[in-house]
Write an enzyme that holds these catalytic residues in place. Sequence first.
Site, mmCIF file in Angstrom:
data_model
loop_
_atom_site.group_PDB
_atom_site.id
_atom_site.type_symbol
_atom_site.label_atom_id
_atom_site.label_comp_id
_atom_site.label_asym_id
_atom_site.label_seq_id
_atom_site.Cartn_x
_atom_site.Cartn_y
_atom_site.Cartn_z
ATOM 1 N N PHE A 141 0.855 -1.187 0.000
ATOM 2 C CA PHE A 141 0.000 0.000 0.000
ATOM 3 C C PHE A 141 0.888 1.233 0.000
ATOM 4 C CE2 PHE A 141 -2.318 3.592 1.567
ATOM 5 C CZ PHE A 141 -3.462 3.548 0.787
ATOM 6 N N ASP A 226 9.354 3.044 2.095
ATOM 7 C CA ASP A 226 8.141 3.801 2.401
ATOM 8 C C ASP A 226 7.861 3.625 3.893
ATOM 9 O OD1 ASP A 226 5.615 4.775 2.890
ATOM 10 O OD2 ASP A 226 4.700 3.918 1.091
ATOM 11 N N LYS A 255 2.311 10.900 7.252
ATOM 12 C CA LYS A 255 1.489 10.649 8.450
ATOM 13 C C LYS A 255 1.988 11.384 9.695
ATOM 14 C CE LYS A 255 -1.217 6.867 6.836
ATOM 15 N NZ LYS A 255 -0.812 5.883 5.855
HETATM 16 C C1 LIG Z 1 -0.996 5.959 4.363
HETATM 17 C C2 LIG Z 1 0.120 5.465 3.507
HETATM 18 C C3 LIG Z 1 0.409 6.050 2.266
HETATM 19 C C4 LIG Z 1 -0.452 7.145 1.660
HETATM 20 O O1 LIG Z 1 -0.502 8.287 2.444
HETATM 21 P P1 LIG Z 1 -1.682 9.373 2.171
HETATM 22 O O2 LIG Z 1 -1.289 10.518 3.060
HETATM 23 O O3 LIG Z 1 -2.965 8.731 2.562
HETATM 24 O O4 LIG Z 1 -1.616 9.715 0.728
HETATM 25 C C5 LIG Z 1 1.497 5.576 1.571
HETATM 26 N N1 LIG Z 1 2.260 4.581 2.043
HETATM 27 C C6 LIG Z 1 2.011 3.984 3.228
HETATM 28 C C7 LIG Z 1 2.900 2.892 3.714
HETATM 29 C C8 LIG Z 1 0.923 4.389 3.991
HETATM 30 O O5 LIG Z 1 0.642 3.780 5.143
#
Ligand SMILES: *Cc1c(COP(=O)(O)O)cnc(C)c1O
Length: 401
Positions: A141, A226, A255
């Site tokens: 994700f 990520d 985040k």
């Molecule tokens: C939440 C998340 C995203 C996307 O972040 P948004 O601020 O919702 O665009 C990307 N990568 C990971 C691992 C995430 O948990």
Amino acid sequence: MTSTERSIAAAEAHSAHTYHPLPVVVATAEGAWMTDVEGRRYLDMLAGYSALNFGHGNRRLLDAARAQLERVTLTSRAFHHDRFGDFCTQLAELCGMELVLPMNTGAEAVETAIKTARKWGYKIKGVPDGRARIIVADNNFHGRTTTIVSFSTDAEARADFGPYTPGFDVVPYGDLAALEAAVVDDTVAVLLEPVQGEAGVLVPPPGYLAGVRELTRRRNVLFIADEIQSGLGRTGRTFACEHENVVPDVYVLGKALGGGVVPVSAVVSSRDVLGVFAPGEHGSTFGGNPLACAVALEVIAMLRTGEFQQRATELGDHLHSELGLLVGDGAVDAVRGRGLWAGVDINPSRGTGRAVSEELLTRGVLVKDTHGATIRLAPPLVISKEDLDWGLARLRDVLGA
Ligand SMILES: *Cc1c(COP(=O)(O)O)cnc(C)c1O
């Protein structure tokens, strides 16, 4: 109609149905607790998918935001502002890196990392134009943009949004041999979550991240971590990669970087990598704005003390030892995770993850299910041990354990 029902009816009538929220309408929140429109209190054990690592209404973060609101909130990058240099310097230092490219949302930062890797591939590695490939893992994700869903393996996230962006190769998560086999001369990057959050808090097998680091270095491929959900204290370290003493080439952050107050994301890397950009080649109107920088500077200062990482380690050990007792008693099939972060697979005989989440809601605990049978626990790192135990007791009640 209750005020809860009224709010939900209005939301359902006039919002696109991209989410299926639990039937609770939050009005206020503080620390690890939220209060709904009818005055009922709930323990937040999701923390905005780790955007709220420092809790709701954190004093230090609100004070930093309030002070900045009175000074200047947005300049655009057309001009310098007096928080930007500090933000970039201190975030680079926290990451042990050299350059920062600020954005707003996580997906934007992932997009930025993809553009960085492609440009690095053409300008530095010498990949022929238009041929760059990036390897990703299944069940990943990384966000919701058209390019990012192009390499999602989740049918719900991907179907009906084509045509898809080419240039991505998907391999099984945690399988180093499969990754090695997928690397070709045109591969410019491997993009991975060090712990897969949305997939259900999947921790890769020991040695995997270190193996990815060795492989990518040997094949002159960028390792992009990520850490949007796994980073900034959640797993007990500043970065989840640290659990294997791995430093990737590129961190993608989001985040918790915005302290649950404003969206702040960033790509952080070396001069060799992020130095590929020249003025005009990438940007964002709000990226690196004064308010975002002021809040993120406070987040960085809080992380520098190590206090939150230590809390995540200690409370996480407690969480995992308590959850471990539930495995194999018929209600819980498996528990995974790292630090104050757990995926709990519910045995189908006890209902779906959604049903368990709804029952927990009626007992005053907020969690979120993922992939049918799993619930995810990620309370704010400021939660007290007593509150954590209270939440775990409600979970045991619901599971009949
Ligand atoms: C939440 C998340 C995203 C996307 O972040 P948004 O601020 O919702 O665009 C990307 N990568 C990971 C691992 C995430 O948990």
